[in-house]
Scaffold this active site. Sequence first.
Site, PDB file in Angstrom:
ATOM      1  N   HIS A 261      20.992 -25.990 -38.587  1.00  0.00           N
ATOM      2  CA  HIS A 261      20.986 -25.123 -40.058  1.00  0.00           C
ATOM      3  C   HIS A 261      20.316 -25.858 -40.270  1.00  0.00           C
ATOM      4  CE1 HIS A 261      21.547 -23.384 -43.493  1.00  0.00           C
ATOM      5  NE2 HIS A 261      22.345 -22.019 -42.524  1.00  0.00           N
TER       6      HIS A 261
ATOM      7  N   ARG B 110      15.600 -19.811 -38.644  1.00  0.00           N
ATOM      8  CA  ARG B 110      16.168 -20.892 -38.113  1.00  0.00           C
ATOM      9  C   ARG B 110      15.786 -22.039 -37.690  1.00  0.00           C
ATOM     10  NH1 ARG B 110      22.602 -20.123 -39.187  1.00  0.00           N
ATOM     11  NH2 ARG B 110      22.066 -19.134 -40.763  1.00  0.00           N
TER      12      ARG B 110
ATOM     13  N   GLU C 212      18.349 -12.993 -46.185  1.00  0.00           N
ATOM     14  CA  GLU C 212      18.400 -14.316 -45.046  1.00  0.00           C
ATOM     15  C   GLU C 212      17.266 -14.292 -44.175  1.00  0.00           C
ATOM     16  OE1 GLU C 212      22.633 -16.388 -45.265  1.00  0.00           O
ATOM     17  OE2 GLU C 212      22.197 -15.198 -43.557  1.00  0.00           O
TER      18      GLU C 212
ATOM     19  N   ARG D  27      19.447 -17.922 -32.673  1.00  0.00           N
ATOM     20  CA  ARG D  27      20.204 -16.988 -33.694  1.00  0.00           C
ATOM     21  C   ARG D  27      19.759 -16.444 -34.993  1.00  0.00           C
ATOM     22  NH1 ARG D  27      24.507 -17.110 -36.821  1.00  0.00           N
ATOM     23  NH2 ARG D  27      24.523 -19.163 -36.932  1.00  0.00           N
TER      24      ARG D  27
HETATM   25  C1  SIN Z   1      24.895 -19.648 -43.773  1.00  0.00           C
HETATM   26  O1  SIN Z   1      25.076 -19.227 -44.931  1.00  0.00           O
HETATM   27  O2  SIN Z   1      23.469 -20.492 -43.545  1.00  0.00           O
HETATM   28  C2  SIN Z   1      25.770 -19.575 -42.266  1.00  0.00           C
HETATM   29  C3  SIN Z   1      25.148 -18.358 -41.935  1.00  0.00           C
HETATM   30  C4  SIN Z   1      25.209 -18.225 -40.218  1.00  0.00           C
HETATM   31  O3  SIN Z   1      25.540 -19.125 -39.551  1.00  0.00           O
HETATM   32  O4  SIN Z   1      24.329 -17.203 -39.814  1.00  0.00           O
END
Ligand code: SIN
Length: 533
Positions: free
Chosen positions: A245, A291, A128, A387
Amino acid sequence: MPIHEQFLSAVDLETVPLIRTRMLVVGCGIAGLAAALAASRRGPVVMAAKSVFMESNTTYAQGGIAAALAGDDDVDLHIRDTMEAGGGLCDEPAVRVMAEEGRIRCRELIDMGTPFDRVDGELAFTREGAHSRRRILHADGDATGRAITATMLDRVCRTPNIHTLENHFAIDLLHADGVCYGALFLDTKYGRLLRVEASATVVATGGLGQVFRETTNPAAATGDGYALCYRAGATMEDMEFVQFHPTTLYLAGAPRFLVSEAVRGEGAHLVNQDGERFMSRYSKAGELSPRDVVSQGIFKELNRTGDAYVSLDLRHVDPKLIETRFPTIMSVCAEFGLDIRKDPIPVRPAVHYMMGGVRTDLDARTDVKNLYAAGEVACTGVHGANRLASNSLLEGLVYGCRAGMADAADAAPPFPAPTLARSMPPKGARLDVDDLSRSLKALSWRNLGVYRNGIHLAETVETLKAWMRYVLAEQFQMRPGFEVQNMLTVGFLIAGSALARTESRGAHQRSDYPEADPAWARHSCVAIDKDAS
Ligand code: SIN
């Protein structure tokens, strides 16, 4: 800021049924479950949830849980990535505890039977944003939180020392002179009150997304724990840092459903409505930037193009991989006529996670005696100003467990109830709770969003003060009234903290102070003015 307790003032606590226990856990997400399991090894536990046990932010977590368990990974790399994403505000000792103990706790989850996905028998790790390694464990493709919750909950339900209460809404903590004695609950199924007195109380109530109009969070995420702890005198830290997000489904009539960051981790591109990849305009790491950077990049692109959304494009990704890794996302999008193997997914940022919260130390202790906090509601200092993806489940697991291991007396000290006696507030005009809730969400979305400015923040603080005055004049009896009261408190704490931080850092961006200010490389703190009520 004076706020409430008018409900307690109107209740004769002596007449309310009482349970006494060693440890009370309020909340049933990963932190609450971890706390209850850890505490059950030392004595009796009561675990209460405001709704049903599967209804928590944890259950909806898709991407996974980050842990440095892969062969090419190590704890120091995980710590480095976390601190880099955090905009200079992460507390290194807290991050180290999370990264080191997180590996042990994740192995325990595996031993407990959590069905993490595997390839050829070996754990499968995804990537990620801002992770330098593939280190995210996932289960059932994109249903990681559901799998973890089901596994831990099964263990909780089979542990004789844990007494569980569903549909119990915590109205307030029982507290006096800086000491917490438990909580007063409303049993929302039968409309009855219940007092739980405990030697130690762990608040693990999750997040606050419902304060905003657009959020990935479920309806239960009304920020109750922040308000409970604040009213009990706990210090709140970094309340200005609300994470958006970058990619939530943006379709008329559809919920703001999360489209996991793991989708980009597995190769999806973010494109504008001309089909052009745009993130490299705003950041070298493109779609896999932290993010905050991706959310800000999307808003800049939307401003540039005048469009309402951007899209996630998976058309170049192997359809078989999409089917096995993202079955939930695929089926939700299909309900709205999208085949994610062939159709770009329209997305926009929405509120997802609160980095700040109730200030806690490395053992999850707040500054109210016998009161602990863990999970999203707590601010351990792990996340700083932004985060790192998939660190939230890990933090909840590690610090929930630490909270559950707290030293506590076997017998709960009796609550000195008379110290709560107050006069009844004057009877106010009947409030339209739904209208107030909608107004708050709209205000927060407008003024506490990805880009903020001093004029709007100051207006928000004043508006929320006025709305809180109406609420003070009201006697609530039902969960929606208490929730709106909590949401106003939380909105006020976010707005006040955002107004005070005159710089831009991580998820807190001020158009009137666009640069980071080294003098602000510190946490912000706020606590109730005990002399004001
Ligand atoms: C996601 O799956 O993008 C969310 C995971 C997270 O909030 O860390």
